[in-house]
Design a protein around this motif. Structure first.
Motif, PDB file in Angstrom:
ATOM      1  N   SER A  93       0.763  -1.296  -0.114  1.00 54.78           N
ATOM      2  CA  SER A  93       0.158   0.001   0.048  1.00 54.78           C
ATOM      3  C   SER A  93       0.777   1.332  -0.123  1.00 54.78           C
ATOM      4  O   SER A  93       1.607   1.431   1.016  1.00 54.78           O
ATOM      5  CB  SER A  93      -0.966  -0.018   1.145  1.00 54.78           C
ATOM      6  N   PHE A  94       0.696   1.997  -0.949  1.00 55.76           N
ATOM      7  CA  PHE A  94       1.371   3.489  -1.175  1.00 55.76           C
ATOM      8  C   PHE A  94       0.315   4.462  -1.311  1.00 55.76           C
ATOM      9  O   PHE A  94       0.230   5.329  -2.226  1.00 55.76           O
ATOM     10  CB  PHE A  94       1.904   3.468  -2.429  1.00 55.76           C
ATOM     11  N   ARG A  95      -0.366   4.560  -0.177  1.00 56.31           N
ATOM     12  CA  ARG A  95      -1.444   5.498  -0.243  1.00 56.31           C
ATOM     13  C   ARG A  95      -1.209   6.718   0.577  1.00 56.31           C
ATOM     14  O   ARG A  95      -0.522   7.033   1.408  1.00 56.31           O
ATOM     15  CB  ARG A  95      -2.869   4.905   0.910  1.00 56.31           C
ATOM     16  N   ASP A  96      -1.654   7.970  -0.221  1.00 54.68           N
ATOM     17  CA  ASP A  96      -1.309   9.237   0.307  1.00 54.68           C
ATOM     18  C   ASP A  96       0.155   9.621   0.130  1.00 54.68           C
ATOM     19  O   ASP A  96       0.512  10.370   1.206  1.00 54.68           O
ATOM     20  CB  ASP A  96      -2.092   9.513   1.545  1.00 54.68           C
ATOM     21  N   VAL A  97       0.660   9.138  -0.644  1.00 54.43           N
ATOM     22  CA  VAL A  97       2.275   9.376  -0.845  1.00 54.43           C
ATOM     23  C   VAL A  97       2.701  10.520  -1.425  1.00 54.43           C
ATOM     24  O   VAL A  97       1.891  11.039  -2.357  1.00 54.43           O
ATOM     25  CB  VAL A  97       3.168   8.271  -1.384  1.00 54.43           C
ATOM     26  N   ARG A  98       3.951  11.021  -1.441  1.00 54.91           N
ATOM     27  CA  ARG A  98       4.611  11.961  -2.110  1.00 54.91           C
ATOM     28  C   ARG A  98       5.678  11.522  -2.650  1.00 54.91           C
ATOM     29  O   ARG A  98       6.868  11.179  -1.732  1.00 54.91           O
ATOM     30  CB  ARG A  98       4.730  13.249  -1.371  1.00 54.91           C
ATOM     31  N   LEU A  99       6.034  10.908  -3.850  1.00 50.87           N
ATOM     32  CA  LEU A  99       6.999  10.287  -4.398  1.00 50.87           C
ATOM     33  C   LEU A  99       7.650  11.026  -5.613  1.00 50.87           C
ATOM     34  O   LEU A  99       7.043  11.806  -6.319  1.00 50.87           O
ATOM     35  CB  LEU A  99       6.882   8.862  -5.037  1.00 50.87           C
ATOM     36  N   ARG A 100       9.008  11.573  -5.590  1.00 47.55           N
ATOM     37  CA  ARG A 100       9.568  12.145  -6.735  1.00 47.55           C
ATOM     38  C   ARG A 100      10.908  11.672  -6.949  1.00 47.55           C
ATOM     39  O   ARG A 100      11.567  11.260  -6.131  1.00 47.55           O
ATOM     40  CB  ARG A 100       9.891  13.461  -6.243  1.00 47.55           C
ATOM     41  N   ASN A 101      11.209  11.280  -8.321  1.00 41.94           N
ATOM     42  CA  ASN A 101      12.235  10.854  -9.030  1.00 41.94           C
ATOM     43  C   ASN A 101      12.414   9.272  -8.154  1.00 41.94           C
ATOM     44  O   ASN A 101      13.143   8.669  -7.919  1.00 41.94           O
ATOM     45  CB  ASN A 101      13.551  11.197  -8.434  1.00 41.94           C
TER      46      ASN A 101
END
Length: 232
Positions: A85-93
Motif C-alpha cells: 500500500s502506497f496511499r497518500d504518498v509523495r514520491l519524486r524521482n
C-alpha cells in the motif's frame, strides 16, 4: 542494527515480519541482497535517497505499508512489491527499471517516475521481464510519469480526467499524427511537436503498445496534439 545512526536504515539479506519503521526520518536507506519483508510498516516515513531493492539479488516486500510516505530520489532497485500500500504518498524521482509491482495501490502525488516492464540490466536478475499487474493508480496524481517496456495498461487501474489521455495502438496513431503535424503552419510549434512525438515513439520502440500521457507533457501543443492523439 547496532552502530547504525537513527536516520539510516540498513537491511541486507534479512527476513522480517511485522517490523515497524513507521514515522522514521531516514536520510539514507539500504534494503538489499535478497531481503524479504512481510507486513512491515513504513507509513509516514520520510526517505531522502537510498535504495529499497539494492544489490543483484531481488528483495521482496509483501503486504508492506508505505502510506503517507514522502520520498525523493528513492531507488526501488530490484525490489518486488506484492500487495503493498502506497496511499497518500509523495514520491519524486521514483525510477523503477528493474522493480516489479503486483496488486499494489497508489494514491497521492507521484512526480517524475518511470515504471518499466523491460529491465535495464538483467545480469543475475533471473528474468527478462518485470511483472506489472493488478496495480491501482486510479487515486494517484501522476505527473511526468511513464509506463514503459511493454506494461499492459489494461492490467492496471489508471487515473482518469482531462489531464490524462491513453493512446491505444500508439505506433499507428503516432505515424498518423506525425503526418498531420507536418501540415501545421507554425514552425516553432511544429518543431516542438516533432520532439514530443519522438519521445513517445521511443516508448513504442521500447515495447509499449499503449501509452499513458499526461497532457502537461505536451506543453504548448497540448490542445492540438491531445486531440489528434486521442482520435481513434
Amino acid at each position: 542494527m547496532t552502530g547504525v545512526p537513527a536516520d539510516q536504515l540498513v537491511l541486507h539479506g534479512v527476513e522480517l515480519d511485522g517490523a515497524d519503521f513507521s514515522g522514521r526520518d531516514l536520510k539514507h536507506v539500504s534494503i538489499a541482497n535478497g531481503s524479504r519483508l512481510t507486513r512491515c510498516d513504513f507509513s509516514r516515513a520520510k526517505f531522502t535517497g537510498g535504495s529499497i531493492g539494492g544489490g543483484y539479488e531481488t528483495s521482496t516486500f509483501v503486504e508492506c505499508l508505505f502510506d503517507r510516505c514522502v520520498a525523493k530520489d528513492l531507488m526501488p532497485g530490484r525490489g518486488t512489491f506484492v500487495n503493498c500500500s502506497f496511499r497518500d504518498v509523495r514520491l519524486r524521482n521514483f525510477f523503477c527499471h528493474e522493480a516489479q509491482f503486483v496488486d499494489c495501490t497508489f494514491t497521492g502525488r507521484i512526480r517524475k517516475a518511470i515504471f518499466s516492464a523491460q529491465p535495464s540490466n538483467t545480469t543475475n536478475l533471473g528474468r527478462d521481464k518485470n511483472e506489472y499487474h493488478g496495480n491501482d493508480f486510479s487515486g494517484a496524481r501522476l505527473e511526468d510519469t511513464a509506463f514503459r517496456g511493454g506494461i499492459d495498461l489494461d492490467l492496471q487501474r489508471l487515473p482518469e480526467g482531462p489531464e490524462y489521455l491513453i493512446v491505444r495502438d500508439a505506433s499507428d496513431v503516432l505515424a498518423r499524427v506525425a503526418e498531420d503535424v507536418e501540415a501545421w503552419p507554425e514552425e516553432e510549434l511544429r518543431k516542438n511537436a516533432r520532439i514530443l512525438l519522438g519521445v513517445l515513439g521511443s516508448d513504442v520502440a521500447g515495447g509499449q503498445r499503449d501509452l499513458f500521457v499526461n497532457r502537461e507533457f505536451l506543453g504548448a501543443a497540448a490542445d492540438r496534439l491531445g486531440a489528434l492523439l486521442s482520435t481513434p
